[in-house]
Write an enzyme that holds these catalytic residues in place. Structure first.
Site, PDB file in Angstrom:
ATOM      1  N   ASP A   1      -7.080  89.971  -2.292  1.00  0.00           N
ATOM      2  CA  ASP A   1      -6.787  91.206  -1.907  1.00  0.00           C
ATOM      3  C   ASP A   1      -5.895  91.307  -3.184  1.00  0.00           C
ATOM      4  O   ASP A   1      -4.355  90.131  -3.063  1.00  0.00           O
ATOM      5  CB  ASP A   1      -6.291  90.350  -0.460  1.00  0.00           C
ATOM      6  N   HIS A   2      -5.285  92.406  -3.380  1.00  0.00           N
ATOM      7  CA  HIS A   2      -4.070  92.670  -3.930  1.00  0.00           C
ATOM      8  C   HIS A   2      -3.654  92.154  -5.222  1.00  0.00           C
ATOM      9  O   HIS A   2      -3.233  91.017  -5.548  1.00  0.00           O
ATOM     10  CB  HIS A   2      -3.349  92.737  -3.384  1.00  0.00           C
TER      11      HIS A   2
ATOM     12  N   HIS B   1       2.640  98.688   3.757  1.00  0.00           N
ATOM     13  CA  HIS B   1       2.551  97.031   4.273  1.00  0.00           C
ATOM     14  C   HIS B   1       4.069  96.332   5.099  1.00  0.00           C
ATOM     15  O   HIS B   1       5.187  97.462   5.127  1.00  0.00           O
ATOM     16  CB  HIS B   1       2.552  97.097   2.582  1.00  0.00           C
TER      17      HIS B   1
ATOM     18  N   HIS C   1      -4.778 100.278   4.496  1.00  0.00           N
ATOM     19  CA  HIS C   1      -3.427  99.025   4.074  1.00  0.00           C
ATOM     20  C   HIS C   1      -3.155  99.403   4.633  1.00  0.00           C
ATOM     21  O   HIS C   1      -2.453  99.703   5.438  1.00  0.00           O
ATOM     22  CB  HIS C   1      -3.705  98.627   2.278  1.00  0.00           C
TER      23      HIS C   1
ATOM     24  N   SER D   1      -0.880  96.083  10.048  1.00  0.00           N
ATOM     25  CA  SER D   1      -0.454  95.861  10.994  1.00  0.00           C
ATOM     26  C   SER D   1       0.173  96.531  11.759  1.00  0.00           C
ATOM     27  O   SER D   1       0.525  96.331  13.011  1.00  0.00           O
ATOM     28  CB  SER D   1       0.070  94.883  10.110  1.00  0.00           C
TER      29      SER D   1
ATOM     30  N   ASN E   1      -7.712  96.233   7.168  1.00  0.00           N
ATOM     31  CA  ASN E   1      -6.921  95.037   6.521  1.00  0.00           C
ATOM     32  C   ASN E   1      -5.725  94.752   7.598  1.00  0.00           C
ATOM     33  O   ASN E   1      -4.350  95.260   7.751  1.00  0.00           O
ATOM     34  CB  ASN E   1      -6.097  95.145   4.947  1.00  0.00           C
TER      35      ASN E   1
END
Length: 293
Positions: free
Chosen positions: A83-84, A177, A205, A208, A227
């Site tokens: 990831d990333h 993020h 992304h 959360s 994600n």
């Protein structure tokens, strides 16, 4: 069970209009917790190893080999994904180790440079049957395309996908993020427009910071790969604080890491249900798979 291709999880989720769960590994304890959740829910799961995680552990191989071993030893359908990743050498190392997919992150570069860098690495990966996700960036910094006020244009995204040949695209629709509060409101109309325009699955992304109902609405509008990292990290840390606060004399890390691992397993299982996994009878969760370790 042998490692499962990321493509099979994402494509099946896209067709069924459910979420493909992609949860980030921070260390062995979180990897164990996430696999336990997948086993309890009998759900497919993508385990993600970020470049930040690799830097924390000092190199790619130890945490990647451990994660691959957990995936291959699991009864659940598990894929392992980088990831990333901004450094091509890490992509090369990960694929050599056995990882089946990678998110190429050139989003901090100007558009044309992003296209060139992504296309070159995507072609290299495709020659090795590796699935490639990318991010269409308009601003630099950690937030990438998820910085406040930035949105992905469907036509530019289509041009980007055609020019790079990527298999999935992370898009900016209102998430950010590293959010610690689940308050983000997503642009569902834009998600629907992107779904209708792009031939590849959409990736969210910064999930959360998105509440459960908003995640469900985003998936219904056309989002596929979801994600989640910061939220589960917060669950882990909160549990450790509670255990140490309850017993300041505690020194055996296993005695506070084990409850934290279980807390993450429970929350990850709950999130799998939110994203579209058929609900498991609550009383059967513990019986299906014990917490690892």
């Amino acid at each position: 069970m042998p490692l499962v291709p990321t493509a099979s999880i994402v494509d099946a989720a896209r067709e069924a209009r459910v979420g493909a769960a992609a949860f980030n590994v921070i260390h062995l304890e979180t990897a164990e917790a996430l696999v336990t959740a997948a086993e309890r829910m009998n759900a497919p799961l993508i385990l993600q190893i970020s470049e930040n995680c690799i830097r924390y552990h000092g190199s790619l191989l130890p945490i990647t080999r451990a994660t691959l071993a957990l995936a291959e030893d699991s009864s659940a359908r598990i894929a392992v994904h980088l990831d990333h990743i901004t450094e091509p050498e890490l992509v090369h190392q990960g694929i050599a180790a056995g990882v089946g997919s990678v998110m190429v992150d050139a989003s901090a570069l100007p558009y044309e440079e992003n296209v060139t860098a992504t296309a070159e690495l995507a072609a290299w990966c495709h020659d090795r049957d590796v699935y490639v996700e990318a991010e269409l960036g308009k601003v630099g910094g950690k937030d990438g395309v998820h910085a406040p006020g930035v949105r992905t244009d469907p036509q530019e995204a289509l041009a980007f996908v055609r020019a790079t040949g990527v298999d999935a695209l992370a898009v900016a629709v209102g998430s950010s993020h590293a959010m610690h509060e689940r308050t983000a409101v997503l642009d569902k109309d834009l998600i629907a427009a992107l779904r209708a325009t792009l031939p590849v699955p959409l990736v969210l992304h910064g999930s959360s910071g998105v509440p459960d109902d908003e995640l469900r609405r985003a998936i219904a509008a056309g989002m596929t790969k979801i994600n989640i990292s910061t939220h589960l990290v917060s669950v882990f840390t909160h549990s450790i604080r509670e255990e140490l606060g309850a017993d300041p004399a505690l020194v055996d890390s296993r005695k506070y890491m084990k409850p934290a691992r279980e807390a993450v397993a429970k929350e990850a299982a709950r999130l799998l249900a939110v994203l579209g996994t058929p609900a498991t009878v609550p009383g059967q969760l513990a019986a299906q798979s014990p917490t690892r370790g």
